[in-house]
Design a protein around this motif. Sequence first.
Motif, PDB file in Angstrom:
ATOM      1  N   UNK A  79       0.893  -1.189  -0.174  1.00 26.56           N
ATOM      2  CA  UNK A  79       0.042  -0.088  -0.028  1.00 26.56           C
ATOM      3  C   UNK A  79       0.790   1.420  -0.062  1.00 26.56           C
ATOM      4  N   UNK A  80       2.048   1.226   0.641  1.00 25.79           N
ATOM      5  CA  UNK A  80       2.955   2.307   1.058  1.00 25.79           C
ATOM      6  C   UNK A  80       3.563   2.698  -0.562  1.00 25.79           C
ATOM      7  N   UNK A  81       3.784   1.481  -1.179  1.00 29.59           N
ATOM      8  CA  UNK A  81       4.643   1.790  -2.521  1.00 29.59           C
ATOM      9  C   UNK A  81       3.635   2.122  -3.613  1.00 29.59           C
ATOM     10  N   UNK A  82       2.251   2.100  -3.478  1.00 29.72           N
ATOM     11  CA  UNK A  82       1.412   2.138  -4.514  1.00 29.72           C
ATOM     12  C   UNK A  82       1.346   3.776  -5.048  1.00 29.72           C
ATOM     13  N   UNK A  88       0.214   3.363 -13.096  1.00 32.48           N
ATOM     14  CA  UNK A  88       0.811   3.284 -11.799  1.00 32.48           C
ATOM     15  C   UNK A  88       1.702   2.263 -11.442  1.00 32.48           C
ATOM     16  N   UNK A  89       2.198   1.984 -10.341  1.00 34.03           N
ATOM     17  CA  UNK A  89       3.346   1.027 -10.096  1.00 34.03           C
ATOM     18  C   UNK A  89       3.030   0.690  -8.662  1.00 34.03           C
ATOM     19  N   UNK A  90       3.293  -0.525  -8.451  1.00 34.61           N
ATOM     20  CA  UNK A  90       3.070  -1.217  -6.913  1.00 34.61           C
ATOM     21  C   UNK A  90       3.940  -2.133  -6.782  1.00 34.61           C
ATOM     22  N   UNK A  91       4.674  -2.152  -5.681  1.00 39.12           N
ATOM     23  CA  UNK A  91       5.819  -3.205  -5.422  1.00 39.12           C
ATOM     24  C   UNK A  91       5.098  -4.388  -4.498  1.00 39.12           C
TER      25      UNK A  91
END
Length: 419
Positions: free
Chosen positions: A55-58, A81-84
């Motif tokens: 959630x923090x990386x979104x 977007x980007x998410x890890x």
Amino acid sequence: MRFSRCSRGIAALAVVLALLALFFDALPAALVSGGLVVFLAVRGALFLSGLSSAARSLAVDRALSPLLVRQGTAVTVGTKGRIMVPPGYAATIADLPPHGAVVSGATEVAAAGDFRLDYAITPMTTGEHAFRGVILSFSDPFFATTLTIRTGGTLAPSLVVLPSTEYPVGGREGYGERESAAFSAQKSQEIRSFRGYLPGDDPRRIDWKLSAKYDTLYVREYLGRAEFATLLAIDLPDAGLPYDREAFERLKEAAASVIIARMQDRVPFSVLLVSGPNLVSYTPLDRDPQRLVALITKLAPVSRLHYLYRYRSTGSLRRRYAPLASSSEPFVQRLSAIAAAPLSHRLPHTFELQVSRVFQALPGSSAHLFTLADRDASHLRILAEQAALRGIRLEVHVPKEGHDPGRLSRSLAAPVAVV
């Protein structure tokens, strides 16, 4: 956080082993049961840690084309977007379009790194609308959950929706003043200004010379055209006081019948909801009769924050004291001067200013006021006076229970219809 089928099976096995250890005093069963519980607890903690990290990386970047549209016009939405996502987990991103928008295309995508969503929305309500964020669906073999994220770029950008096209399209009759079908090549005093073309604008309003000069489509805004609309002003009962429910239902039916009677004419309606001297909402120039009828049938009493009692506007007080000023008697003249002195710096009531703005912006010539008329009529006088100032014909609708011909006709100076 939801258990998966695998974790539910492990939890059930742990319970069975715990019962076995309890009834048969089996130490190995108790150890295995405790180990399974510890395993689920550790996996749950790891799952929450991975969810927090994802959630923090979104990061979300949403683009609309265009940002300013007419009501009912399709808008292209591109969300990237980007998410890890940590190894061993799966994530899905779902976009949340504005309320009341019709969606065409997929708004959900499996995300692991970079992702992109392309779809279209058709806004059906006017005003400024923001996106409602994104939904992050996160899972592993043991747990699953969904998280709605409404921070940063997940809410941007805002979409501005203007009312449907002002100019009547070919094959339909126009209302109000009619512009000439042939536009003059010379500058006309009826042209108020030029603005950029919006999807849904009538092509006949495009100024091709100006558009060619700046390589951008511009349309003309006219002064002369005034589209006649009908205002429905509905006075809602006070939720904190008793009222006649049957009479209020008849009043709503009467308001809906006014819309249905003119449904074929496609005349726009503006709906003003008040409750005493409290403005509840204002919906300008809506052409969808079905939506308006649905709105009216759902009306209910509201709590009033402000009240008026025997309030008179400054204009009505001046008219009342005007005969005294023409008297030749010194006492009467002095009394007139004393009575009129506070009026020079008397400010209008807030409700008076709000109603004045509504009538000033209304390009119409008729209005219907629906009220139970069971209490003080100060706010009704304000509505009637503002309509008279703007030259708008007002018709008052009251139920038979609250009909007092002498009081209403004298204070409102408008025709009264009994429902």
